[in-house]
Motif scaffolding. Structure first.
Motif, short mmCIF file in Angstrom:
data_model
loop_
_atom_site.label_atom_id
_atom_site.label_comp_id
_atom_site.label_asym_id
_atom_site.label_seq_id
_atom_site.Cartn_x
_atom_site.Cartn_y
_atom_site.Cartn_z
N GLN A 1 62.36 102.91 18.57
CA GLN A 1 62.32 103.30 19.61
C GLN A 1 61.92 102.28 20.82
N GLU A 2 61.05 101.49 20.69
CA GLU A 2 60.61 100.31 21.38
C GLU A 2 61.75 99.30 21.73
N THR A 3 62.17 98.99 20.42
CA THR A 3 63.32 97.99 20.61
C THR A 3 64.46 98.67 21.21
N ILE A 4 64.81 100.09 21.07
CA ILE A 4 65.85 100.63 21.67
C ILE A 4 65.59 100.57 23.22
N GLU A 5 64.24 100.81 23.69
CA GLU A 5 63.97 100.93 25.35
C GLU A 5 64.19 99.45 25.81
N ARG B 1 66.39 98.41 28.66
CA ARG B 1 66.09 97.92 29.82
C ARG B 1 66.89 96.69 30.15
N PHE B 2 67.10 95.87 28.89
CA PHE B 2 67.87 94.51 29.08
C PHE B 2 69.53 95.06 29.73
N ASN B 3 69.82 96.13 29.06
CA ASN B 3 71.20 96.42 29.34
C ASN B 3 71.30 96.86 30.73
N ILE B 4 70.13 97.46 31.23
CA ILE B 4 70.33 97.84 32.84
C ILE B 4 70.14 96.56 33.58
N ILE B 5 69.35 95.66 33.20
CA ILE B 5 69.27 94.32 33.96
C ILE B 5 70.70 93.73 34.19
N MET B 6 71.03 93.43 32.62
CA MET B 6 72.62 92.81 32.73
C MET B 6 73.42 93.63 33.45
N SER B 7 73.56 94.70 33.39
CA SER B 7 74.45 95.56 33.97
C SER B 7 74.21 95.44 35.57
N ALA B 8 73.09 95.40 36.22
CA ALA B 8 72.78 95.23 37.55
C ALA B 8 73.25 93.74 37.93
#
Length: 359
Positions: free
Chosen positions: A54-58, A62-69
Motif C-alpha cells: 500500500q505504501e509503495t503504491i501510494e 504520488r510520483f505519477n501525479i508529480i510526473m504527470s504535472a
C-alpha cells in the motif's frame, strides 16, 4: 501469527481441491499467503509472507501525479515554443501575402531551416518577380499612353487638312491644287496607318524565319534608292566583303530594317555622303549605314529609338517621316536578338547591327 483460521466451507472444499487464504497480520505490515492441502487425514498449510504494497503504491501514485504535472507543464512549454516557431512564421507569411495582394511588394526574412523557410524564399522570389513585372507593365502602359497620344497627334494634321481642303472644294474656292493636297495627305495618312500596323506586328514578334543572302538583300534595297540618291546629289560609298552572308531571319523584317536605315541616311544627310558597309569577321556579320549630320545632341540620341521621335534636322515636308521607322528597327532587331546601336562622332551618325549566326 494472528487471524490465522480456516472456515468450515474451506474445509469442505479441501476434499476436492486445495484452498488459498491470505491473512493480514495488522501492524506487522505484512500478510501471510497460505495454501491448504488435504492429504488423507492430514491438512497441510504451506505459507509465504507477502509484504504490504500500500505504501509503495501510494508513493508510486504520488510520483505519477508529480510526473504527470511535470509532463503537462513541459508539454505546454514545448507546445508554446513550437507554436511560436511554426505559427509566427506562418503569420508573417500571411501578412506578406496580404501585402503582395495589395501590390505592396516586399520580402520577409524567415529562418526556420525547414519547409516554412523554403516557402518564404519562394514567396520572396514571387514578390520580387511580381514587382518587376508590375513595374514593366506600368512602364508599358505609360509608353502606350504616350504612343496613343503621339499617334493621335500625327493623324490629326492630315485629317484636319483633308477636311479643310474638302470644305474648300465644296465651297468652290479650289484653285486647282486642293485635290492634289487631299490625295497627298490621304497617302500620308495611309502610310502612317500602315506603319502603325507594321509597328504593332513587330512588337508582337510575328516573324516568318527563313534562310536568305543578306548581301543580295542589301544590294536590292540600295537599288531602290538610287534615283533619290542621284536627285539629292549624294555620293554613295558601298563596301561589301566577298564572302558568304547567308543568315536565318525574317526576310521582310530585315528588308524593312535596311530600308529604314538607308532612307534615314538620306533624310538626315548634311554632307551628301553615305557609307554602307557589309563586313564579315569570323562568325559575325557587321552591317553599317553612316552619313553626315548637323547639330545632334545626346538627348536626341537617347530619344532616337522612341516612337514618333523625329530629329529637328529632318523636319522638312519633303523628307520627314512618321518617326516610327527606328522604333520598328529596334523591335525587329531585338526580336531577332541582334546587337545594334548608334554612334555619333565628327558630325557623322552611324547606325549598325550585328548578326552572330551565319549559315
Amino acid at each position: 501469527m494472528k487471524k490465522f483460521w480456516i472456515s468450515k466451507d474451506s474445509l469442505y472444499k479441501l476434499n476436492n481441491q486445495s484452498v488459498n487464504k491470505i491473512y493480514n497480520q495488522g501492524k506487522s505490515k505484512y500478510s501471510l499467503l497460505v495454501k491448504f492441502i488435504k492429504k488423507d487425514d492430514y491438512i497441510f498449510a504451506i505459507g509465504t509472507i507477502i509484504e504490504h504494497s500500500q505504501e509503495t503504491i501510494e508513493i508510486i501514485n504520488r510520483f505519477n501525479i508529480i510526473m504527470s504535472a511535470f509532463s503537462v507543464i513541459l508539454i505546454s512549454i514545448l507546445t508554446f515554443i513550437l507554436s511560436n516557431k511554426i505559427i509566427k512564421p506562418i503569420e508573417k507569411l500571411k501578412l506578406l501575402s496580404n501585402d503582395i495582394s495589395k501590390l505592396k511588394f516586399r520580402t520577409e526574412e524567415i529562418k526556420t531551416n525547414d519547409e516554412i523557410e523554403e516557402l518564404s524564399q519562394s514567396i520572396n522570389k514571387m514578390s520580387i518577380n511580381l514587382e518587376k513585372a508590375h513595374n514593366e507593365l506600368n512602364n508599358r502602359n505609360e509608353s502606350l499612353k504616350q504612343f496613343i497620344s503621339d499617334a493621335s497627334h500625327e493623324m490629326k494634321t492630315p485629317v484636319a487638312l483633308i477636311k479643310a481642303y474638302a470644305i474648300g472644294i465644296q465651297d468652290g474656292i479650289d484653285d486647282g491644287t486642293f485635290i492634289d493636297t487631299v490625295i497627298e495627305q490621304s497617302e500620308h495618312l495611309t502610310d502612317l496607318i500602315n506603319t502603325l500596323l507594321y509597328w504593332s506586328k513587330y512588337e508582337k514578334k510575328e516573324f516568318n524565319m527563313s534562310n536568305f543572302d543578306l548581301k543580295e538583300k542589301l544590294i536590292h534595297c540600295i537599288k531602290k534608292y538610287e534615283i533619290l540618291i542621284e536627285e539629292r546629289d549624294i555620293k554613295l560609298n558601298v563596301k561589301i566583303d566577298n564572302d558568304n552572308f547567308m543568315i536565318n531571319a525574317d526576310e521582310n523584317s530585315i528588308e524593312i530594317v535596311l530600308n529604314n536605315l538607308i532612307s534615314n541616311a538620306i533624310k538626315y544627310n548634311s554632307n551628301n555622303k553615305i557609307n554602307i558597309f557589309l563586313l564579315k569577321d569570323n562568325d559575325e556579320i557587321f552591317v553599317s549605314v553612316k552619313n553626315g549630320i548637323n547639330n545632334i545632341n545626346k538627348e536626341e540620341i537617347d530619344n532616337i529609338w522612341k516612337p514618333f521621335y523625329v530629329l529637328e534636322s529632318s523636319r522638312s515636308k519633303e523628307l520627314s517621316g512618321t518617326g516610327l521607322g527606328l522604333s520598328i528597327v529596334k523591335e525587329i532587331l531585338e526580336a531577332h536578338k541582334f546587337e545594334y546601336g548608334v554612334d555619333v562622332n565628327d558630325e557623322n551618325i552611324e547606325f549598325f547591327f550585328i548578326v552572330k549566326k551565319i549559315l
